[in-house]
Design a protein around this motif. Sequence first.
Motif, PDB file in Angstrom:
ATOM      1  N   LYS A 228       0.855  -1.191   0.000  1.00 19.98           N
ATOM      2  CA  LYS A 228       0.000   0.000   0.000  1.00 19.98           C
ATOM      3  C   LYS A 228       0.888   1.237   0.000  1.00 19.98           C
ATOM      4  O   LYS A 228       0.497   2.297  -0.456  1.00 19.98           O
ATOM      5  CB  LYS A 228      -0.875   0.015   1.258  1.00 19.98           C
ATOM      6  N   ASN A 229       2.084   1.091   0.550  1.00 18.91           N
ATOM      7  CA  ASN A 229       3.072   2.155   0.567  1.00 18.91           C
ATOM      8  C   ASN A 229       3.439   2.521  -0.881  1.00 18.91           C
ATOM      9  O   ASN A 229       4.040   1.740  -1.615  1.00 18.91           O
ATOM     10  CB  ASN A 229       4.298   1.666   1.340  1.00 18.91           C
ATOM     11  N   ALA A 230       3.051   3.722  -1.276  1.00 21.31           N
ATOM     12  CA  ALA A 230       3.171   4.103  -2.683  1.00 21.31           C
ATOM     13  C   ALA A 230       4.623   4.208  -3.159  1.00 21.31           C
ATOM     14  O   ALA A 230       4.899   4.117  -4.355  1.00 21.31           O
ATOM     15  CB  ALA A 230       2.434   5.419  -2.917  1.00 21.31           C
ATOM     16  N   TRP A 231       5.564   4.389  -2.226  1.00 19.25           N
ATOM     17  CA  TRP A 231       6.975   4.470  -2.634  1.00 19.25           C
ATOM     18  C   TRP A 231       7.469   3.129  -3.154  1.00 19.25           C
ATOM     19  O   TRP A 231       8.351   3.059  -4.003  1.00 19.25           O
ATOM     20  CB  TRP A 231       7.847   4.946  -1.461  1.00 19.25           C
ATOM     21  N   ARG A 232       6.885   2.063  -2.627  1.00 16.24           N
ATOM     22  CA  ARG A 232       7.277   0.742  -3.122  1.00 16.24           C
ATOM     23  C   ARG A 232       6.808   0.552  -4.561  1.00 16.24           C
ATOM     24  O   ARG A 232       7.507  -0.004  -5.395  1.00 16.24           O
ATOM     25  CB  ARG A 232       6.702  -0.348  -2.219  1.00 16.24           C
ATOM     26  N   ILE A 233       5.599   1.001  -4.835  1.00 13.63           N
ATOM     27  CA  ILE A 233       5.074   0.858  -6.193  1.00 13.63           C
ATOM     28  C   ILE A 233       5.999   1.574  -7.183  1.00 13.63           C
ATOM     29  O   ILE A 233       6.343   1.045  -8.236  1.00 13.63           O
ATOM     30  CB  ILE A 233       3.642   1.459  -6.287  1.00 13.63           C
ATOM     31  N   LEU A 234       6.425   2.779  -6.799  1.00 14.40           N
ATOM     32  CA  LEU A 234       7.335   3.534  -7.676  1.00 14.40           C
ATOM     33  C   LEU A 234       8.588   2.730  -7.995  1.00 14.40           C
ATOM     34  O   LEU A 234       8.990   2.619  -9.151  1.00 14.40           O
ATOM     35  CB  LEU A 234       7.774   4.825  -6.984  1.00 14.40           C
ATOM     36  N   GLY A 235       9.215   2.163  -6.967  1.00 19.64           N
ATOM     37  CA  GLY A 235      10.447   1.399  -7.177  1.00 19.64           C
ATOM     38  C   GLY A 235      10.222   0.209  -8.096  1.00 19.64           C
ATOM     39  O   GLY A 235      11.077  -0.144  -8.912  1.00 19.64           O
ATOM     40  N   GLN A 236       9.063  -0.412  -7.954  1.00 16.91           N
ATOM     41  CA  GLN A 236       8.778  -1.606  -8.744  1.00 16.91           C
ATOM     42  C   GLN A 236       8.488  -1.285 -10.215  1.00 16.91           C
ATOM     43  O   GLN A 236       8.500  -2.182 -11.052  1.00 16.91           O
ATOM     44  CB  GLN A 236       7.635  -2.399  -8.096  1.00 16.91           C
ATOM     45  N   GLU A 237       8.254  -0.011 -10.516  1.00 14.36           N
ATOM     46  CA  GLU A 237       8.094   0.376 -11.922  1.00 14.36           C
ATOM     47  C   GLU A 237       9.363   0.091 -12.724  1.00 14.36           C
ATOM     48  O   GLU A 237       9.325  -0.072 -13.938  1.00 14.36           O
ATOM     49  CB  GLU A 237       7.746   1.870 -12.027  1.00 14.36           C
ATOM     50  N   SER A 238      10.490   0.016 -12.025  1.00 12.85           N
ATOM     51  CA  SER A 238      11.770  -0.194 -12.721  1.00 12.85           C
ATOM     52  C   SER A 238      11.763  -1.478 -13.548  1.00 12.85           C
ATOM     53  O   SER A 238      12.486  -1.585 -14.541  1.00 12.85           O
ATOM     54  CB  SER A 238      12.919  -0.225 -11.703  1.00 12.85           C
ATOM     55  N   TYR A 239      10.950  -2.439 -13.161  1.00 11.15           N
ATOM     56  CA  TYR A 239      10.842  -3.688 -13.936  1.00 11.15           C
ATOM     57  C   TYR A 239      10.417  -3.374 -15.374  1.00 11.15           C
ATOM     58  O   TYR A 239      10.985  -3.895 -16.341  1.00 11.15           O
ATOM     59  CB  TYR A 239       9.818  -4.609 -13.261  1.00 11.15           C
ATOM     60  N   ALA A 240       9.430  -2.505 -15.503  1.00  8.46           N
ATOM     61  CA  ALA A 240       8.928  -2.131 -16.835  1.00  8.46           C
ATOM     62  C   ALA A 240       9.990  -1.363 -17.617  1.00  8.46           C
ATOM     63  O   ALA A 240      10.192  -1.590 -18.815  1.00  8.46           O
ATOM     64  CB  ALA A 240       7.652  -1.298 -16.694  1.00  8.46           C
ATOM     65  N   PHE A 241      10.697  -0.458 -16.914  1.00  2.00           N
ATOM     66  CA  PHE A 241      11.713   0.352 -17.600  1.00  2.00           C
ATOM     67  C   PHE A 241      12.822  -0.543 -18.148  1.00  2.00           C
ATOM     68  O   PHE A 241      13.263  -0.404 -19.286  1.00  2.00           O
ATOM     69  CB  PHE A 241      12.320   1.391 -16.642  1.00  2.00           C
ATOM     70  N   GLU A 242      13.265  -1.471 -17.305  1.00  2.46           N
ATOM     71  CA  GLU A 242      14.345  -2.375 -17.734  1.00  2.46           C
ATOM     72  C   GLU A 242      13.915  -3.249 -18.903  1.00  2.46           C
ATOM     73  O   GLU A 242      14.687  -3.493 -19.833  1.00  2.46           O
ATOM     74  CB  GLU A 242      14.770  -3.282 -16.573  1.00  2.46           C
ATOM     75  N   LEU A 243      12.677  -3.737 -18.809  1.00  2.00           N
ATOM     76  CA  LEU A 243      12.183  -4.621 -19.862  1.00  2.00           C
ATOM     77  C   LEU A 243      12.157  -3.875 -21.205  1.00  2.00           C
ATOM     78  O   LEU A 243      12.624  -4.379 -22.229  1.00  2.00           O
ATOM     79  CB  LEU A 243      10.799  -5.142 -19.463  1.00  2.00           C
ATOM     80  N   ALA A 244      11.647  -2.653 -21.174  1.00  2.00           N
ATOM     81  CA  ALA A 244      11.582  -1.855 -22.396  1.00  2.00           C
ATOM     82  C   ALA A 244      12.982  -1.604 -22.947  1.00  2.00           C
ATOM     83  O   ALA A 244      13.241  -1.740 -24.146  1.00  2.00           O
ATOM     84  CB  ALA A 244      10.884  -0.526 -22.114  1.00  2.00           C
ATOM     85  N   GLN A 245      13.891  -1.267 -22.045  1.00  2.00           N
ATOM     86  CA  GLN A 245      15.255  -0.975 -22.489  1.00  2.00           C
ATOM     87  C   GLN A 245      15.908  -2.208 -23.117  1.00  2.00           C
ATOM     88  O   GLN A 245      16.594  -2.110 -24.131  1.00  2.00           O
ATOM     89  CB  GLN A 245      16.094  -0.488 -21.298  1.00  2.00           C
ATOM     90  N   TRP A 246      15.662  -3.381 -22.518  1.00  2.00           N
ATOM     91  CA  TRP A 246      16.262  -4.605 -23.036  1.00  2.00           C
ATOM     92  C   TRP A 246      15.826  -4.866 -24.482  1.00  2.00           C
ATOM     93  O   TRP A 246      16.598  -5.329 -25.311  1.00  2.00           O
ATOM     94  CB  TRP A 246      15.913  -5.797 -22.146  1.00  2.00           C
ATOM     95  N   TYR A 247      14.557  -4.575 -24.758  1.00  2.00           N
ATOM     96  CA  TYR A 247      14.040  -4.796 -26.116  1.00  2.00           C
ATOM     97  C   TYR A 247      14.214  -3.544 -26.991  1.00  2.00           C
ATOM     98  O   TYR A 247      13.431  -3.309 -27.913  1.00  2.00           O
ATOM     99  CB  TYR A 247      12.585  -5.253 -26.069  1.00  2.00           C
ATOM    100  N   ASP A 248      15.227  -2.754 -26.668  1.00  2.00           N
ATOM    101  CA  ASP A 248      15.525  -1.541 -27.437  1.00  2.00           C
ATOM    102  C   ASP A 248      14.308  -0.638 -27.581  1.00  2.00           C
ATOM    103  O   ASP A 248      14.090  -0.040 -28.631  1.00  2.00           O
ATOM    104  CB  ASP A 248      16.113  -1.902 -28.810  1.00  2.00           C
ATOM    105  N   TRP A 249      13.499  -0.593 -26.548  1.00  2.00           N
ATOM    106  CA  TRP A 249      12.373   0.326 -26.423  1.00  2.00           C
ATOM    107  C   TRP A 249      11.262  -0.002 -27.428  1.00  2.00           C
ATOM    108  O   TRP A 249      10.404   0.817 -27.684  1.00  2.00           O
ATOM    109  CB  TRP A 249      12.823   1.790 -26.562  1.00  2.00           C
TER     110      TRP A 249
END
Length: 483
Positions: free
Chosen positions: A236-257
């Motif tokens: 429920k702590n919204a700061w955790r949700i923010l950190g977990q967004e990094s999964y999406a960023f990394e995935l996109a970067q791996w596939y050259d966006w």
Amino acid sequence: MADKNAFPTYRGDMEYFCLGCGARYDTTELHYTCPDCGGVFLLQDKNFDALRETSGEEWREIFDTRAGSKNDPLRGIFRFYELMAPVMDDKDIVFLGEGNTPIVQSSPQLSAELDGQKLAFKNDGQNPSASFKDRGMACAFSFLNYLIRTQGADDILAVCASTGDTSAAAALYASYASDKIKSAVLLPQGKVTPQQLAQPLGSGATVLEIPGVFDDCMKVVEHLADNYQVALLNSKNAWRILGQESYAFELAQWYDWDLEGKAVFVPVGNAGNITAIMSGFLKMYDLGIITALPRIFGVQSHHADPVYRYYAEAPKKRKYAPVEVEPSVAQAAMIGNPVSFPRVRYFAEKFEAIAGEGSFQVVQVSEQDIIEGMLLANRHGHISCTQGGECLAGLVKARQLGLISADETAILDATAHMLKFIGFQNMYYENTYPAEYGITPKPELANMPELVIDAESKEKLSAQDYTVACASSIVEKLGLKHR
Ligand SMILES: *Cc1c(COP(=O)(O)O)cnc(C)c1O
Ligand SMILES: [Zn+2]
């Protein structure tokens, strides 16, 4: 050329936005839920529009350059600093090696077994405490450091209820972050794996147990948070949700966006992870960093499936109701009343508005399929936990239902390392599942150690004869040929 080690100069202005009543609060205080209505928060950056002055192309270059950074605060999830929690200074950021987890392509053999399906696992079990929860904790603890530095906060007691991995991650980060932060974790007795119990104990956290299930623990820590001075680290702590967004960023970067033709499978428990992943993709889309959204598939066990049940109804008839959970091998997702459900609804709607109907789906799988999904993956070189197995089962189900085709690439979230959940593999091999799981092991899938020679025979043999006898027995078992 951009300096890959330079810490970003951009600073955002984060505020809490309540999904229940729309209230907004500034982030000089740690809010867990909305003081007005009890609703869950999202964190938004009031300066987000300023990020649009940089083109998608430029952002891609910035993040690609930073991928080679040797500056600790930028090596983990904060590679994507501007998109996440851009209020902290470099000295606030805790880096324990989280993030940047590998995407491992499936072998041709596994693909063939799955009817030619293209797939890969993103191994979030290769985070420091061996689950994706580290992404959220790295952000939440960095924010606590920021609060300590800027607000003089002192003596923070960080508390969480857990199905095992949240407490392992919270205890790990607390033990590193600051001597002003102590941690206590509340677990459902006997409902976390021995490995997950050992982790917070090893990190020196206070470990408390109650009889019951996760949902009971959750009520207790929320009661504590309502009445006492504690920082709650549940999702429920919204700061955790923010950190977990990094999964999406990394995935996109791996596939050259380029996420055209990609489908991301996520196990859903408290629904924080799937929320974060959708939020992350939408942010990148908003800034033109990606130009297509992937499709998102949530996966739930038939023993804990409130989100599946909600979306199984026609849009007009949908009504959210918690469920009583039954035992699940996807134990980390065994949650009947997911706290992030309002967030899922919020982001799923946005997803569908952009990427159309079918861009967000939830499928339901059986316990049998989950454990066999894990076994299948790991027999082909993966290191998937049961929740990763749940994703594989979800992919098979989606294929059966005609929701996905073989040439779409499925990326499965192996949310933890297989070793955390290895007891479920053992129960399968040893055929010792309690009836409530509804799992009937297939003997041909069992793999047990074979004794080459018994202790009694060993007694009777000289040391040299013993070696030869063992070797002969092995030659026979393996059918070895002489050189
Ligand atoms: C926490 C957890 C989940 C469930 O994630 P939610 O954010 O609660 O939906 C799934 N798998 C593992 C290994 C977890 O630790
Ligand atoms: Zn509110």
